[in-house]
Scaffold this motif. Structure first.
Motif, PDB file in Angstrom:
ATOM      1  N   ARG A   1      -2.345   6.814   0.537  1.00  8.15           N
ATOM      2  CA  ARG A   1      -1.977   5.458   1.169  1.00  8.15           C
ATOM      3  C   ARG A   1      -3.150   4.913   1.606  1.00  8.15           C
ATOM      4  O   ARG A   1      -3.321   3.504   1.469  1.00  8.15           O
ATOM      5  CB  ARG A   1      -0.713   5.519   2.310  1.00  8.15           C
ATOM      6  N   SER A   2      -3.779   5.333   2.342  1.00 10.52           N
ATOM      7  CA  SER A   2      -5.347   4.594   2.719  1.00 10.52           C
ATOM      8  C   SER A   2      -6.174   4.125   1.480  1.00 10.52           C
ATOM      9  O   SER A   2      -6.856   3.286   1.532  1.00 10.52           O
ATOM     10  CB  SER A   2      -6.048   5.701   3.600  1.00 10.52           C
TER      11      SER A   2
ATOM     12  N   ASP B   1       0.908  -1.220   0.187  1.00  8.14           N
ATOM     13  CA  ASP B   1      -0.154  -0.213   0.228  1.00  8.14           C
ATOM     14  C   ASP B   1       0.858   1.113  -0.092  1.00  8.14           C
ATOM     15  O   ASP B   1       0.690   2.329  -0.728  1.00  8.14           O
ATOM     16  CB  ASP B   1      -1.023   0.126   1.093  1.00  8.14           C
TER      17      ASP B   1
ATOM     18  N   THR C   1      -7.135   0.544   0.965  1.00  8.14           N
ATOM     19  CA  THR C   1      -8.503   0.154   0.793  1.00  8.14           C
ATOM     20  C   THR C   1      -8.655  -0.792  -0.578  1.00  8.14           C
ATOM     21  O   THR C   1      -9.384  -1.687  -0.720  1.00  8.14           O
ATOM     22  CB  THR C   1      -9.390   1.177   0.760  1.00  8.14           C
TER      23      THR C   1
END
Length: 177
Positions: free
Chosen positions: A65-66, A53, A70
């Motif tokens: 990055r989130s 990620d 996801t």
């Protein structure tokens, strides 16, 4: 004097091996070369690992990055043909497939980096084997009016309704109502 000649010949040998590398370095923009050096300094050292990620964010395949995490959790990221978790560690030579917005990106990892870098540097961290994006659909622009002409008149509105009726395949509003 023989020792000086020996030093010159030993000095020449590496230089004769360098012209190819020097030509390759000259072909690259100096700003990009400096950014690559900074990215390498910020990259993973020998023995250290980089999360998937974090890597797809660092090379600008996703915006955050989130979002990368996801995508991994949702099954949109595959490494060497297998779905991976966000914490999966990457190695040089891995094939990463990222499915996003009706398109699949296929990249081969060339360099492991941990921090986000500029687009020219990020492009040097992977080999892009993705198919070309599909062509964008041509959309007819909406009725554009000249600036300052004000609101459409009743005649203009009727013409627009007639055109919209023809374009949508319907007859628009029935007459007489």
């Amino acid at each position: 004097m023989a020792s000086e000649d020996d030093e010159e010949t030993t000095g020449d040998a590496p230089e004769t091996a360098r012209p190819e590398a020097a030509k390759a370095e000259q072909a690259v923009d100096p700003k990009i070369a400096a950014a690559v050096a900074a990215a390498e300094a910020a990259g993973a050292q020998n023995g250290e690992s980089v999360r998937i990620d974090s890597w797809i964010w660092a090379v600008r395949l996703v915006k955050t990055r989130s979002l990368g995490a996801t995508a991994c959790k949702g099954g949109h990221v595959r490494v060497n043909g297998q779905n991976v978790k966000p914490s999966h560690t990457l190695r040089i030579g891995d094939e990463v497939r990222l499915r996003q917005e009706n398109r699949e990106r296929i990249v081969i990892v060339k360099r492991l980096i941990r921090k986000r870098v500029g687009a020219p540097v990020a492009a040097q961290c992977f080999v892009d084997n993705s198919p070309p994006p599909p062509p964008r659909e041509a959309v007819a622009p909406a009725g554009i009016r000249d600036r300052g002409t004000g609101r459409p008149t009743k005649r203009d509105r009727r013409e627009l309704e007639r055109l919209r009726g023809l374009m949508s395949g319907g007859a628009g509003r029935p007459h007489g109502q």
